[in-house]
Write an enzyme that holds these catalytic residues in place. Structure first.
Site, PDB file in Angstrom:
ATOM      1  N   ILE A   1       7.020  -5.831 -31.232  1.00 22.00           N
ATOM      2  CA  ILE A   1       5.780  -6.265 -31.880  1.00 22.00           C
ATOM      3  C   ILE A   1       5.589  -7.784 -31.735  1.00 22.00           C
ATOM      4  O   ILE A   1       6.370  -8.576 -32.284  1.00 22.00           O
ATOM      5  CB  ILE A   1       5.762  -5.850 -33.378  1.00 22.00           C
ATOM      6  CG1 ILE A   1       6.068  -4.340 -33.497  1.00 22.00           C
ATOM      7  CG2 ILE A   1       4.418  -6.196 -34.026  1.00 22.00           C
ATOM      8  CD1 ILE A   1       5.202  -3.413 -32.642  1.00 22.00           C
TER       9      ILE A   1
ATOM     10  N   GLU B   1      -0.065  -3.128 -23.100  1.00 24.16           N
ATOM     11  CA  GLU B   1      -1.520  -2.842 -23.149  1.00 24.16           C
ATOM     12  C   GLU B   1      -1.853  -1.630 -22.269  1.00 24.16           C
ATOM     13  O   GLU B   1      -2.924  -1.546 -21.669  1.00 24.16           O
ATOM     14  CB  GLU B   1      -2.285  -4.093 -22.710  1.00 24.16           C
ATOM     15  CG  GLU B   1      -3.665  -4.250 -23.303  1.00 24.16           C
ATOM     16  CD  GLU B   1      -3.664  -4.445 -24.817  1.00 24.16           C
ATOM     17  OE1 GLU B   1      -2.620  -4.806 -25.401  1.00 24.16           O
ATOM     18  OE2 GLU B   1      -4.726  -4.200 -25.409  1.00 24.16           O
TER      19      GLU B   1
ATOM     20  N   THR C   1       0.517   1.046 -19.586  1.00 22.99           N
ATOM     21  CA  THR C   1       1.190   0.818 -18.292  1.00 22.99           C
ATOM     22  C   THR C   1       0.229   1.122 -17.141  1.00 22.99           C
ATOM     23  O   THR C   1      -0.808   1.785 -17.331  1.00 22.99           O
ATOM     24  CB  THR C   1       2.436   1.721 -18.147  1.00 22.99           C
ATOM     25  OG1 THR C   1       2.001   3.080 -18.041  1.00 22.99           O
ATOM     26  CG2 THR C   1       3.401   1.572 -19.313  1.00 22.99           C
TER      27      THR C   1
ATOM     28  N   GLN D   1       0.744   3.221 -14.746  1.00 19.08           N
ATOM     29  CA  GLN D   1       0.652   4.687 -14.589  1.00 19.08           C
ATOM     30  C   GLN D   1      -0.333   5.261 -15.598  1.00 19.08           C
ATOM     31  O   GLN D   1      -1.161   6.116 -15.256  1.00 19.08           O
ATOM     32  CB  GLN D   1       2.028   5.348 -14.810  1.00 19.08           C
ATOM     33  CG  GLN D   1       3.011   5.152 -13.682  1.00 19.08           C
ATOM     34  CD  GLN D   1       3.859   3.897 -13.912  1.00 19.08           C
ATOM     35  OE1 GLN D   1       3.538   3.063 -14.760  1.00 19.08           O
ATOM     36  NE2 GLN D   1       4.925   3.757 -13.146  1.00 19.08           N
TER      37      GLN D   1
HETATM   38  C1  LIG Z   1       6.601  -8.502 -24.506  1.00 24.03           C
HETATM   39  C2  LIG Z   1       6.033  -7.248 -25.129  1.00 24.03           C
HETATM   40  C3  LIG Z   1       5.085  -7.344 -26.129  1.00 24.03           C
HETATM   41  C4  LIG Z   1       4.570  -6.181 -26.719  1.00 24.03           C
HETATM   42  N1  LIG Z   1       3.699  -6.302 -27.786  1.00 24.03           N
HETATM   43  C5  LIG Z   1       3.352  -5.174 -28.469  1.00 24.03           C
HETATM   44  C6  LIG Z   1       2.607  -5.286 -29.710  1.00 24.03           C
HETATM   45  O1  LIG Z   1       2.236  -6.382 -30.154  1.00 24.03           O
HETATM   46  N2  LIG Z   1       2.327  -4.134 -30.390  1.00 24.03           N
HETATM   47  C7  LIG Z   1       2.715  -2.893 -29.944  1.00 24.03           C
HETATM   48  O2  LIG Z   1       2.424  -1.909 -30.615  1.00 24.03           O
HETATM   49  N3  LIG Z   1       3.404  -2.771 -28.772  1.00 24.03           N
HETATM   50  C8  LIG Z   1       3.754  -3.875 -28.042  1.00 24.03           C
HETATM   51  N4  LIG Z   1       4.493  -3.755 -26.888  1.00 24.03           N
HETATM   52  C9  LIG Z   1       4.891  -2.433 -26.410  1.00 24.03           C
HETATM   53  C10 LIG Z   1       4.156  -1.990 -25.159  1.00 24.03           C
HETATM   54  O3  LIG Z   1       2.798  -1.754 -25.430  1.00 24.03           O
HETATM   55  C11 LIG Z   1       4.896  -0.729 -24.624  1.00 24.03           C
HETATM   56  O4  LIG Z   1       6.107  -1.208 -24.054  1.00 24.03           O
HETATM   57  C12 LIG Z   1       4.079   0.043 -23.635  1.00 24.03           C
HETATM   58  O5  LIG Z   1       3.032   0.718 -24.271  1.00 24.03           O
HETATM   59  C13 LIG Z   1       4.930   1.086 -22.885  1.00 24.03           C
HETATM   60  O6  LIG Z   1       5.600   1.887 -23.770  1.00 24.03           O
HETATM   61  P1  LIG Z   1       7.171   2.137 -23.598  1.00 24.03           P
HETATM   62  O7  LIG Z   1       7.838   0.822 -23.413  1.00 24.03           O
HETATM   63  O8  LIG Z   1       7.620   3.013 -24.717  1.00 24.03           O
HETATM   64  O9  LIG Z   1       7.294   2.927 -22.230  1.00 24.03           O
HETATM   65  P2  LIG Z   1       7.083   4.496 -22.001  1.00 24.03           P
HETATM   66  O10 LIG Z   1       5.788   4.941 -22.557  1.00 24.03           O
HETATM   67  O11 LIG Z   1       8.323   5.192 -22.451  1.00 24.03           O
HETATM   68  O12 LIG Z   1       6.982   4.543 -20.434  1.00 24.03           O
HETATM   69  C14 LIG Z   1       8.132   4.373 -19.576  1.00 24.03           C
HETATM   70  C15 LIG Z   1       7.637   4.578 -18.152  1.00 24.03           C
HETATM   71  O13 LIG Z   1       7.171   5.929 -17.971  1.00 24.03           O
HETATM   72  C16 LIG Z   1       5.827   5.911 -17.499  1.00 24.03           C
HETATM   73  N5  LIG Z   1       5.100   7.032 -18.081  1.00 24.03           N
HETATM   74  C17 LIG Z   1       5.002   7.354 -19.396  1.00 24.03           C
HETATM   75  N6  LIG Z   1       4.228   8.461 -19.550  1.00 24.03           N
HETATM   76  C18 LIG Z   1       3.823   8.823 -18.302  1.00 24.03           C
HETATM   77  C19 LIG Z   1       2.994   9.876 -17.782  1.00 24.03           C
HETATM   78  N7  LIG Z   1       2.423  10.780 -18.588  1.00 24.03           N
HETATM   79  N8  LIG Z   1       2.804   9.941 -16.458  1.00 24.03           N
HETATM   80  C20 LIG Z   1       3.350   9.028 -15.614  1.00 24.03           C
HETATM   81  N9  LIG Z   1       4.154   8.018 -16.045  1.00 24.03           N
HETATM   82  C21 LIG Z   1       4.378   7.912 -17.369  1.00 24.03           C
HETATM   83  C22 LIG Z   1       5.243   4.590 -17.958  1.00 24.03           C
HETATM   84  O14 LIG Z   1       4.158   4.192 -17.154  1.00 24.03           O
HETATM   85  C23 LIG Z   1       6.452   3.670 -17.785  1.00 24.03           C
HETATM   86  O15 LIG Z   1       6.565   3.263 -16.463  1.00 24.03           O
HETATM   87  C24 LIG Z   1       4.982  -4.900 -26.258  1.00 24.03           C
HETATM   88  C25 LIG Z   1       5.932  -4.811 -25.220  1.00 24.03           C
HETATM   89  C26 LIG Z   1       6.475  -5.953 -24.683  1.00 24.03           C
HETATM   90  C27 LIG Z   1       7.543  -5.794 -23.631  1.00 24.03           C
END
Ligand SMILES: Cc1cc2nc3c(=O)[nH]c(=O)nc-3n(C[C@H](O)[C@H](O)[C@H](O)COP(=O)(O)OP(=O)(O)OC[C@H]3O[C@@H](n4cnc5c(N)ncnc54)[C@H](O)[C@@H]3O)c2cc1C
Length: 417
Positions: free
Chosen positions: A177, A389, A391, A393
């Site tokens: 966050i 914001e 990914t 994908q």
């Molecule tokens: C520096 C930083 C700041 C952030 N700030 C905030 C914030 O202020 N508030 C907040 O709420 N979040 C925040 N985030 C979180 C960020 O939004 C998430 O990391 C992001 O949404 C991806 O979620 P995840 O990391 O759980 O990856 P996952 O959703 O687990 O994805 C892992 C991989 O699998 C792929 N994938 C997932 N589902 C599918 C699908 N159906 N088909 C194909 N590929 C798929 C994704 O593209 C990715 O490559 C932040 C993250 C970082 C690193």
């Protein structure tokens, strides 16, 4: 697209260019070396608050009372002759990220909490929230959606909200966050019943110091060191029912919550533009390095490769910027832009990553040996832009759903935009 920025808007962009060069760039390098976030009591935050920056520039306008400087900036932004605020935000985001993205993400103000507040909150909630940002002291807002088991797929959030009398009791964990540990207010997404999927989701305004609300850790990251990324814990955290965003009525129509998600149509092109800003910083450094070393006019195979690569980088960055501006321009014209916003987010970050990677390669030792070098730093800062914001994908899935929106029948080829 046809637009002209007003004189006021140009002046704002000039001010931001100065700020990016003189303040954000050196601070970003300093905290990259320290490998820690800029502390909330750093004098820089008071300085930019006094300039009126941090509350309205990124399209985060609010309705709260403003300082004199904020009002001046707001009146410059709100030029009725030229209502190009979303487009202006894109250009501003690129400039500030060019300075330093980690510092930019640390700007005080409602931040990412603002879009759901603007869309979902009741007038009373808006007043409490925005009024708390009044005064000279910098304060932050944060947006807490992501959890250890729920990132791209927000339907999987497991933070629970149980109603007890006039309170909701929150239990769960949030991760990654931005500004979460320093935030005065965090907009927390939880579920009243995981089986209901999105229909069970609720958003709460949780104030710092609420019993049961804890900061579990500050993340160590490969890049964006100046920016604070926190883990948050909610253990029997008691939130008064008046802090359920929008009130219960709001959630009776599913469209309401969907509306909050539509704030991404504004933020995705802006985040994509930030990636362009970082890549442009690396590109300009590389271009100037070779110009200073008399390489750009030389007759040699390496010099012609450098020229060709620089041309390709500039061309790709210019195209990526146009894709972002198109998404914002449609928003300014009050036209649907969901597909274009996702296209900008899917398109610009991989281009930016490619440009930065090429800069590291061309610079050779200069780009790789010095860890805190601006181009090396850009390489560590840029990767996240294809992740947060939404990914890359996830964006491609959103776009393809829109291309085949009508039961698998292609819809795109009939469009003219
Ligand atoms: C520096 C930083 C700041 C952030 N700030 C905030 C914030 O202020 N508030 C907040 O709420 N979040 C925040 N985030 C979180 C960020 O939004 C998430 O990391 C992001 O949404 C991806 O979620 P995840 O990391 O759980 O990856 P996952 O959703 O687990 O994805 C892992 C991989 O699998 C792929 N994938 C997932 N589902 C599918 C699908 N159906 N088909 C194909 N590929 C798929 C994704 O593209 C990715 O490559 C932040 C993250 C970082 C690193």
């Amino acid at each position: 697209m046809e637009f002209e920025l007003s004189e006021n808007h140009r002046q704002i962009l000039e001010l931001l260019k100065w700020l990016a060069k003189e303040k954000l760039r050196p601070l970003g390098l300093e905290y990259d070396k320290k490998e820690e976030p800029i502390p909330p009591d750093h004098p820089f935050f008071k300085e930019i608050k006094a300039m009126g920056i941090g509350i309205g520039v990124m399209g985060g306008d609010d309705g709260g009372e403003k300082t004199e400087a904020e009002s001046r900036l707001k009146s410059m932004l709100g030029d009725k002759q030229n209502p190009m605020l979303a487009t202006l935000s894109i250009l501003a985001a690129e400039i500030l990220a060019w300075g330093d993205q980690g510092v930019f993400m640390s700007f005080p103000g409602p931040g990412l909490a603002s879009p759901p507040i603007r869309i979902m909150a009741t007038p009373e909630q808006k007043k409490i929230f925005y009024d708390s940002f009044k005064g000279d002291e910098p304060k932050w807002g944060a947006f807490a959606l992501t959890e250890p088991g729920a990132g791209s797929d927000v339907a999987r959030i497991r933070t629970t909200a149980r109603k007890e009398g006039k309170y909701y009791i929150l239990n769960g964990e949030k991760m990654y966050i931005t500004n979460g540990a320093r935030a005065e207010w965090v907009v927390v997404f939880a579920t009243v019943d995981p089986k209901l999927g999105r229909a069970g989701h609720r958003a709460f305004l949780v104030r710092k110091g609420t019993p049961g609300f804890k900061v579990s850790r500050i993340e160590k990251k490969m890049g964006l060191h100046a920016s604070e990324t926190a883990g948050l814990l909610f253990e029997d955290c008691k939130v008064e029912e008046e802090f359920l965003l929008g009130g219960e009525e709001y959630y009776k129509s599913k469209e309401g919550f969907k509306g909050a998600m539509e704030t991404f149509n504004m933020t995705r092109p802006a985040v994509a533009a930030m990636a362009i800003g970082i890549a442009r910083a690396a590109y300009e450094y590389t271009r100037d390095y070779f110009a200073e070393n008399y390489m750009l006019n030389a007759v040699s195979p390496f010099a012609s490769r450098v020229r060709a690569e620089l041309e390709r980088m500039k061309r790709k960055l210019d195209i990526a910027r146009l894709v972002c501006v198109r998404a914002a321009y449609l928003m300014d014209m009050k036209k649907p832009n969901a597909k274009e916003a996702s296209q900008a987010k899917a398109f610009a970050p991989p281009i930016a990553l490619d440009v930065v990677s090429k800069c590291v390669e061309l610079l050779g030792e200069e780009g790789t040996l010095e860890y805190h070098h601006i181009v090396n730093k850009a390489y560590r800062d840029i990767k996240i832009f294809d992740i947060f914001e939404g990914t890359g994908q996830a964006q491609r899935i959103v776009i393809s759903k829109r291309l085949f929106a009508s039961k698998g029948k292609p819809t795109e080829w009939t469009e003219t935009t």
